[in-house]
Design an enzyme around this catalytic site. Sequence first.
Site, mmCIF file in Angstrom:
data_model
loop_
_atom_site.group_PDB
_atom_site.id
_atom_site.type_symbol
_atom_site.label_atom_id
_atom_site.label_comp_id
_atom_site.label_asym_id
_atom_site.label_seq_id
_atom_site.Cartn_x
_atom_site.Cartn_y
_atom_site.Cartn_z
ATOM 1 N N LYS A 114 -13.990 26.971 -54.178
ATOM 2 C CA LYS A 114 -14.085 25.665 -53.530
ATOM 3 C C LYS A 114 -15.410 24.973 -53.789
ATOM 4 C CE LYS A 114 -10.884 26.483 -49.661
ATOM 5 N NZ LYS A 114 -10.828 26.929 -48.263
ATOM 6 N N LYS A 197 2.180 23.864 -61.358
ATOM 7 C CA LYS A 197 2.833 24.101 -60.082
ATOM 8 C C LYS A 197 2.776 22.835 -59.230
ATOM 9 C CE LYS A 197 0.698 26.431 -56.755
ATOM 10 N NZ LYS A 197 0.965 26.476 -55.306
ATOM 11 N N LYS A 200 -0.002 20.243 -53.185
ATOM 12 C CA LYS A 200 -0.526 19.161 -52.321
ATOM 13 C C LYS A 200 -1.575 18.348 -53.047
ATOM 14 C CE LYS A 200 -1.658 21.786 -48.567
ATOM 15 N NZ LYS A 200 -0.600 22.801 -48.505
HETATM 16 P P1 ADP Z 1 -0.494 23.784 -52.131
HETATM 17 O O1 ADP Z 1 -0.593 24.414 -53.498
HETATM 18 O O2 ADP Z 1 0.447 22.660 -52.091
HETATM 19 O O3 ADP Z 1 -1.857 23.467 -51.540
HETATM 20 P P2 ADP Z 1 -0.588 26.091 -50.525
HETATM 21 O O4 ADP Z 1 -1.486 26.734 -51.512
HETATM 22 O O5 ADP Z 1 -1.150 25.637 -49.227
HETATM 23 O O6 ADP Z 1 0.146 24.878 -51.213
HETATM 24 O O7 ADP Z 1 0.633 27.069 -50.296
HETATM 25 C C1 ADP Z 1 1.293 27.231 -49.071
HETATM 26 C C2 ADP Z 1 2.497 28.100 -49.316
HETATM 27 O O8 ADP Z 1 3.461 27.393 -50.103
HETATM 28 C C3 ADP Z 1 2.213 29.386 -50.084
HETATM 29 O O9 ADP Z 1 2.951 30.422 -49.494
HETATM 30 C C4 ADP Z 1 2.717 29.129 -51.481
HETATM 31 O O10 ADP Z 1 3.215 30.290 -52.080
HETATM 32 C C5 ADP Z 1 3.830 28.130 -51.266
HETATM 33 N N1 ADP Z 1 3.850 27.202 -52.393
HETATM 34 C C6 ADP Z 1 2.930 26.250 -52.654
HETATM 35 N N2 ADP Z 1 3.246 25.557 -53.755
HETATM 36 C C7 ADP Z 1 4.408 26.095 -54.222
HETATM 37 C C8 ADP Z 1 5.257 25.820 -55.332
HETATM 38 N N3 ADP Z 1 4.959 24.834 -56.173
HETATM 39 N N4 ADP Z 1 6.364 26.560 -55.509
HETATM 40 C C9 ADP Z 1 6.672 27.562 -54.654
HETATM 41 N N5 ADP Z 1 5.924 27.873 -53.579
HETATM 42 C C10 ADP Z 1 4.802 27.160 -53.350
HETATM 43 NA NA NA Z 2 -3.049 25.612 -53.120
#
Ligand code: ADP
Ligand code: NA
Length: 330
Positions: A114, A197, A200
């Site tokens: 970060k 992927k 957010k």
């Molecule tokens: P982001 O990448 O959107 O910030 P997070 O890292 O906060 O999401 O992930 C929160 C949860 O959602 C985790 O358990 C993660 O495995 C799942 N997750 C996030 N993005 C994906 C994705 N593109 N496909 C499948 N699962 C996801």
């Molecule tokens: Na993330």
Amino acid sequence: MTKPRLFSGMQPSANSLHIGNYIGALLQWRELQTTHDAIFCVVDLHAITVPQDPAALRAQTRRTAAQYIAAGIDPARSTLFVQSHVAAHPQLAWVLNTITGFGEASRMTQFKDKTAKQGTEAASVGLFTYPVLQAADVLLYDAVVVPVGEDQRQHIELTRDLAQRFNSRFGTTFVVPEVSILKETAKIYDLQNPASKMSKSGETPAGIIWLLDEPAVTAKKIRSAVTDTGREVVYDPEGKPGVSNLLTILSVVTGASLDALAAQYDGRGYGDLKKDVADAVVAEFEPIRTRALELLDDPAELDRVLAGNADRAAEIADATLARVYDRVGF
Ligand code: ADP
Ligand code: NA
């Protein structure tokens, strides 16, 4: 028989859930709350470790809670509350800070990640001790199961180390949680950039499907998804990442296997597939979106539900904190 206690936290954000979070995390939580005594926490204390806009934070906290409730986290069965409503979180975090080694905290790779861009000079001390607050979140509830993504493994290991250290120094006080990594589910990719992927923090707004998008917006995003050269609908993540991503989404949302879908689209084009994916996703999200908007329309009622849940959480957390305070000599 009492069910094993589970703890999970989520950051408040305006659009808390995209279809990747929904498939990768929320669907599993929804199952887990039937087999576990589940505690879900909107972690607004964690959110202020980076600069925040106060009004936006307040709104995001409500939006996050509303989306999780609408998507199936049941506040009558599980405990869904806001972290800052339970004072024991920062209180226990302080005690845990005093038994955390500076070197130990410095080894947390998330802090390094970060701060990689801006450097540590600009980072807050709160961001540095973020994993210690996370440990407090879990240990306050005697949680044994903490379902997290692989990226959180190190923080759960720290939580275990701190629990064991405290127990051996002051006498058994904490339950040492298990590291329980969420089971691998289908990965969903950005619709506009299927090499990365869906996230957010993604950089292509049209590539992210939010739970709260209007149905017409969802459909448009899916219709405009980047597809691949050729015209056959086949599941081939290497050669056809865009089409494969759409098939994955359709498979998860409808329950049809990828093989069955491949057969179903034999001889049909991308247009048909996109239309079906759009219909399926809209059908899945429409009732959830409607419920979330209803909840947000009546903030007093939502606040009442969250306050009741915070009271339930505080009852458990305060008992743990009292044990800790006694042990350390307060
Ligand atoms: P982001 O990448 O959107 O910030 P997070 O890292 O906060 O999401 O992930 C929160 C949860 O959602 C985790 O358990 C993660 O495995 C799942 N997750 C996030 N993005 C994906 C994705 N593109 N496909 C499948 N699962 C996801
Ligand atoms: Na993330």
